[in-house]
Design an enzyme around this catalytic site. Sequence first.
Site, mmCIF file in Angstrom:
data_model
loop_
_atom_site.group_PDB
_atom_site.id
_atom_site.type_symbol
_atom_site.label_atom_id
_atom_site.label_comp_id
_atom_site.label_asym_id
_atom_site.label_seq_id
_atom_site.Cartn_x
_atom_site.Cartn_y
_atom_site.Cartn_z
ATOM 1 C CE1 TYR A 57 83.110 -3.146 -6.205
ATOM 2 C CE2 TYR A 57 82.608 -5.439 -5.721
ATOM 3 C CZ TYR A 57 83.524 -4.419 -5.855
ATOM 4 O OH TYR A 57 84.864 -4.681 -5.646
ATOM 5 C CG HIS A 127 86.380 -0.813 -1.582
ATOM 6 N ND1 HIS A 127 85.099 -0.868 -2.087
ATOM 7 C CD2 HIS A 127 87.174 -1.290 -2.565
ATOM 8 C CE1 HIS A 127 85.133 -1.361 -3.324
ATOM 9 N NE2 HIS A 127 86.376 -1.616 -3.633
ATOM 10 N NE ARG A 210 89.910 -2.982 -13.589
ATOM 11 C CZ ARG A 210 91.056 -2.766 -12.957
ATOM 12 N NH1 ARG A 210 92.195 -2.946 -13.605
ATOM 13 N NH2 ARG A 210 91.093 -2.382 -11.696
#
Length: 331
Positions: A57, A127, A210
């Site tokens: 990120y 991940h 989202r």
Amino acid sequence: MKKRKLGNRGLEVSALGFGSMGMSASYGVRQDETEMIALCRAVVDRGVTFFDTAESYGPYTNEILLGKALSEVRERVVIATKFGFQLNPDGSPGWQGLNSRPEHIRSVVEASLRRLQTDYIDLLYQHRVDPAVPIEDVAGTVKELILQGKVRHFGMSEPSMATLRRAHAVQPVTALQNEYSLWWREPESEIIPTLEELGIGLVPYSPLGRGFLTGAMNENTRLGSDDFRAGLPRFSPEAMKANQAFIALLVALGERKKATPAQIALAWLLAQKPWIVPIPGTTKLSRLDENDGAAEHDLTATDLRKIDTAVAKAPVHGDRYPEHLQKLVGG
């Protein structure tokens, strides 16, 4: 904020966590670091203890941000971060591929510890599954890190259930992170029954679609080229127009419960299982308070039946991922 146990490994967190990705990456707007640090501390003040980040990120900048924001309250929070990508060597967003080789995992963990200004990671996720590395080697490496005290719990994100079982046999998995929401219910068929069997908690990411399930987006919403959602089929103007029928249902349901669409969407997730902990994210204090308010809306069995009936009448348009990203899930 109420507390929940993530699985049966003793990890207790707030009923709602906080996904911090949007503070540093993916949504096309560069946020002011000072403001985001203040927001993180407001999150803690409201009783939220569970923060989700990843080295990818930013890259890196989100972990740095949380390190600055949470180092003084480290004993009050649970921090989850992730390994698994071979990031671009120049530090630009994106990655060159997957990498879960044991030496890489160890290197990522050392770097994450420095950025997070801590000496342990509460929950370390793979991940995405790396098909080039046996999952037994991955789980074994995390097990070593746990024995060394650098990691406390092992997690996985978007694996197949066969891979999850193999990993769990080497090092028990505390939590699985997977997309799950009112408009992505695929986990109900195999994932949730498997987690219940194995005693593994579920951390739904993108619990508000989202941002779409807040009701704040429509076919006139314009996403920048550096906004991750611009490349997702569900966020094409055509799909967002078609999916307004879904939002209308959430609005109607919310009116009956005196709740916003976002609160209905989060309360629905919380009602599915007591070991489910969604991680909505935001960059706005008002949205933080709105999201946290979802924990106060207890949905009854009748409410849930009404929601299921209503949702069935409004099928969702558009795939959740384009092909190249879909290939990374379920490995």
